[in-house]
Design a protein around this motif. Structure first.
Motif, short mmCIF file in Angstrom:
data_model
loop_
_atom_site.label_atom_id
_atom_site.label_comp_id
_atom_site.label_asym_id
_atom_site.label_seq_id
_atom_site.Cartn_x
_atom_site.Cartn_y
_atom_site.Cartn_z
N CYS A 1 34.15 73.01 67.50
CA CYS A 1 34.04 73.62 66.17
C CYS A 1 35.30 73.33 65.35
CB CYS A 1 33.85 75.13 66.32
SG CYS A 1 33.71 75.96 64.73
N VAL A 2 35.13 72.83 64.14
CA VAL A 2 36.27 72.60 63.25
C VAL A 2 36.55 73.90 62.50
CG1 VAL A 2 37.13 71.29 61.29
CG2 VAL A 2 35.73 70.16 63.04
N ASN A 3 37.79 74.40 62.65
CA ASN A 3 38.14 75.69 62.04
C ASN A 3 38.94 75.55 60.76
OD1 ASN A 3 36.94 77.16 64.17
ND2 ASN A 3 38.72 76.71 65.46
N ILE B 1 21.12 65.27 60.53
CA ILE B 1 20.60 63.99 60.02
C ILE B 1 21.57 63.35 59.02
CG2 ILE B 1 19.15 65.14 58.26
CD1 ILE B 1 17.15 62.90 58.56
N VAL B 2 22.27 64.17 58.24
CA VAL B 2 23.18 63.61 57.24
C VAL B 2 24.41 62.99 57.91
CG1 VAL B 2 24.73 64.18 55.30
CG2 VAL B 2 22.40 65.09 55.35
N GLY B 3 25.03 63.72 58.84
CA GLY B 3 26.20 63.20 59.54
C GLY B 3 25.87 61.93 60.31
N LEU C 1 32.31 65.38 65.33
CA LEU C 1 32.58 66.67 65.97
C LEU C 1 31.44 67.62 65.63
CD1 LEU C 1 36.41 67.06 65.19
CD2 LEU C 1 35.32 66.00 67.18
N GLU C 2 30.78 68.12 66.65
CA GLU C 2 29.60 68.99 66.45
C GLU C 2 29.83 70.27 67.24
OE1 GLU C 2 26.50 69.33 64.88
OE2 GLU C 2 26.60 71.17 66.04
N ARG C 3 29.72 71.39 66.56
CA ARG C 3 30.05 72.64 67.28
C ARG C 3 28.96 73.08 68.25
NH1 ARG C 3 30.43 77.11 62.54
NH2 ARG C 3 28.30 77.03 61.82
N MET D 1 15.21 69.88 52.11
CA MET D 1 14.46 68.62 52.00
C MET D 1 15.15 67.48 52.74
SD MET D 1 13.61 68.95 47.92
CE MET D 1 15.31 69.23 47.44
N GLY D 2 15.93 67.83 53.75
CA GLY D 2 16.81 66.83 54.38
C GLY D 2 16.12 65.77 55.21
N VAL D 3 14.92 66.06 55.73
CA VAL D 3 14.21 65.00 56.45
C VAL D 3 13.94 63.87 55.45
CG1 VAL D 3 12.06 64.39 57.63
CG2 VAL D 3 13.17 66.58 58.11
N GLY E 1 9.37 68.86 60.37
CA GLY E 1 9.01 67.44 60.50
C GLY E 1 8.02 66.97 59.45
N PHE E 2 8.10 67.54 58.25
CA PHE E 2 7.24 67.06 57.15
C PHE E 2 7.96 65.91 56.46
CE2 PHE E 2 4.50 70.99 55.87
CZ PHE E 2 4.32 71.32 57.20
N ALA E 3 7.28 64.81 56.29
CA ALA E 3 7.85 63.68 55.54
C ALA E 3 7.24 63.73 54.14
CB ALA E 3 7.55 62.39 56.26
N PRO F 1 22.76 69.46 68.00
CA PRO F 1 22.96 69.74 66.57
C PRO F 1 22.38 71.12 66.27
CG PRO F 1 22.06 67.54 66.90
CD PRO F 1 22.05 68.22 68.25
N SER F 2 23.15 71.97 65.59
CA SER F 2 22.73 73.37 65.50
C SER F 2 22.70 73.91 64.08
CB SER F 2 23.66 74.24 66.36
OG SER F 2 23.60 73.81 67.69
N GLY F 3 21.88 73.29 63.27
CA GLY F 3 21.70 73.79 61.89
C GLY F 3 20.22 73.73 61.57
N ALA F 4 19.82 72.62 60.92
CA ALA F 4 18.41 72.47 60.51
C ALA F 4 17.75 71.23 61.09
CB ALA F 4 18.35 72.40 58.98
N SER F 5 18.54 70.22 61.41
CA SER F 5 17.93 68.91 61.69
C SER F 5 17.07 68.86 62.96
CB SER F 5 19.01 67.83 61.76
OG SER F 5 19.63 67.69 60.50
N THR F 6 17.34 69.73 63.93
CA THR F 6 16.48 69.75 65.12
C THR F 6 15.56 70.98 65.10
OG1 THR F 6 18.26 70.88 66.26
CG2 THR F 6 18.07 68.52 66.66
#
Ligand SMILES: Cc1cc2nc3c(=O)[nH]c(=O)nc-3n(C[C@H](O)[C@H](O)[C@H](O)COP(=O)(O)OP(=O)(O)OC[C@H]3O[C@@H](n4cnc5c(N)ncnc54)[C@H](O)[C@@H]3O)c2cc1C
Length: 391
Positions: free
Chosen positions: A215-217, A39-41, A60-62, A373-375, A75-77, A66-71
């Motif tokens: 993936c950015v190394n 969500i931030v990117g 660039l998404e590894r 708290m990224g949402v 889904g609490f706002a 999206p493979s962290g938290a955003s998906t």
């Protein structure tokens, strides 16, 4: 199997030699490269293109997705229960508590403005905080602070009718072992997957290129620009935005971001489900909600913080057992239900509860550490880092 590997190897050796067409249309000449399509990117990309429509922006998404938290989140706002505000007030100032709530509240308004409520299934069904029978002290502390926080947070929310006692509803929901409950009508819920799809659609419309499985190394300075070493070769650019949240320390170990895994389950549709809204208990370490007649339930990181401080997705038997116990005994006591499946996501935490938005080396700007708290805050975090990169 070995033949397959041989073919795969020869493809890998060659795939870094991009054709003239690939180079000119895909890999070269991005003005800004954003690492990480959470969500931030994505919010940073949206802001960059709003400010400068002709800017060439590549992400660039590894992950395949999206493979962290955003998906992976719940889904609490939300902008925080009374217990969360109390805990934060114990280690910071009143002004800081207000600032954080204000930031999350404005972040949620921006998310809704950018994407539209209907597109993300946003519903302001309200949020509840539950106190167990053995949490009488905590419930009393929350009650004692009710008027104080309503007056303080009015400055952010615009109303003093924020937190209210809702004990009468405990029986309606069918909870067991819950002695007190607080209600906050300003909290909402959304469909996380639709939120991310809509965000992606918004940036596709603005001609942002998203390259998945890349993936950015390493990030190197070269001739006044930046060169990214990736799993698919080198990418040159003028400015970089690092939006890798929990994984930020893999590239910049000096950043105070530690991973925290969140484990989640979803039930199959539960006949006659009474829940409607978002629910927190145990200082926010456990959370559940309704979604399409099912219960989504996650948390339990506090059972063993050290074990959950990991970049690896997965589950532990301890957390799973505790979630199942709460589900069975407290949330759905006496009701038939079936767990459909489990997943996990990785959040980024730090000593300081605010995100890190700064230049980490010339032309490289980071926006990481949403502290779970990224949402709520991700849209503004992305905007802020985009403004910084443009300035
Ligand atoms: C189980 C769970 C429940 C949650 N519930 C809520 C909630 O209800 N409400 C709320 O406000 N917040 C919630 N959160 C937190 C929220 O989801 C996060 O704060 C937010 O998604 C962070 O967004 P981000 O873009 O910073 O990071 P991420 O979504 O993690 O995105 C970072 C991206 O960077 C990519 N990446 C990492 N390293 C590299 C690399 N080297 N090269 C290329 N790509 C890379 C990753 O694959 C990832 O896609 C929850 C989180 C979890 C895990």
């Amino acid at each position: 199997m070995s033949r397959f590997l041989l073919i795969f190897d020869s493809m890998t050796a060659d795939e870094h030699t991009f054709s003239y067409w690939e180079q000119t249309a895909f890999t070269d000449n991005a003005d800004v490269i954003i690492i990480g399509s959470g969500i931030v990117g994505l919010s940073a990309a949206l802001r960059l293109k709003k400010q400068q429509p002709n800017l060439k922006v590549t992400m660039l998404e590894r992950g395949f997705l999206p493979s962290g938290a955003s998906t992976k989140n719940a889904g609490f706002a939300c902008f925080g229960t009374i217990s969360e505000q109390i805990e934060y007030l114990k280690r910071s100032s009143e002004a800081d508590v207000l600032r954080l709530v204000d930031y999350k509240w404005r972040g949620l308004q921006r998310l809704r403005e950018n994407l539209g409520d209907a597109n993300i299934d946003f519903h302001q069904n309200g949020g509840y905080e539950l106190f167990m029978d053995n949490e009488a002290d905590r419930a009393t502390e929350a009650l004692d602070h009710l008027t104080y926080f309503n007056n303080l947070l009015k400055q952010a929310i615009g109303s003093a009718d924020i937190y209210a006692v809702a004990n009468a509803k405990i029986a309606d929901f069918g909870f067991k072992g819950v002695s007190h409950m607080m209600y906050n009508p300003f909290e909402g819920q959304l469909h996380t997957g639709k939120m991310m799809r809509t965000l992606l659609n918004r940036i596709y419309e603005k001609d942002v290129l998203v390259l998945n499985g890349c993936c950015v190394n390493a990030i190197n300075q070269e001739n006044g620009g930046v060169v990214l070493e990736t799993s698919h070769g080198h990418f040159k650019t003028s400015e970089v935005i690092l939006a890798t949240n929990a994984f930020a320390a893999q590239l910049y170990p000096e950043l105070d971001v530690v991973p925290g895994r969140g484990q989640v389950l979803v039930t199959k549709p539960v006949p006659g489900l009474k829940l409607k809204g978002t629910y927190h208990f145990n200082e926010g370490y456990y959370y559940f909600r309704n979604i399409a007649g099912r219960v989504l339930f996650g948390g339990g990181r506090n059972i063993d913080f050290k074990k959950e401080e990991t970049w690896d997705f997965g589950h532990t038997e301890e957390v799973k057992a505790q979630l199942v116990k709460f589900l069975e005994e407290m949330i759905l006591p006496g009701q038939p239900y079936e767990i459909d499946y489990w997943w996990s996501g990785i959040m980024g935490f730090g000593e300081d509860i605010s995100p890190i938005i700064k230049e980490v080396q010339p032309h490289v700007f980071c926006a990481v550490r949403c502290n779970g708290m990224g949402v709520a805050m991700g849209s503004l975090v992305g905007e802020e880092v985009a403004n910084l990169a443009l300035s």
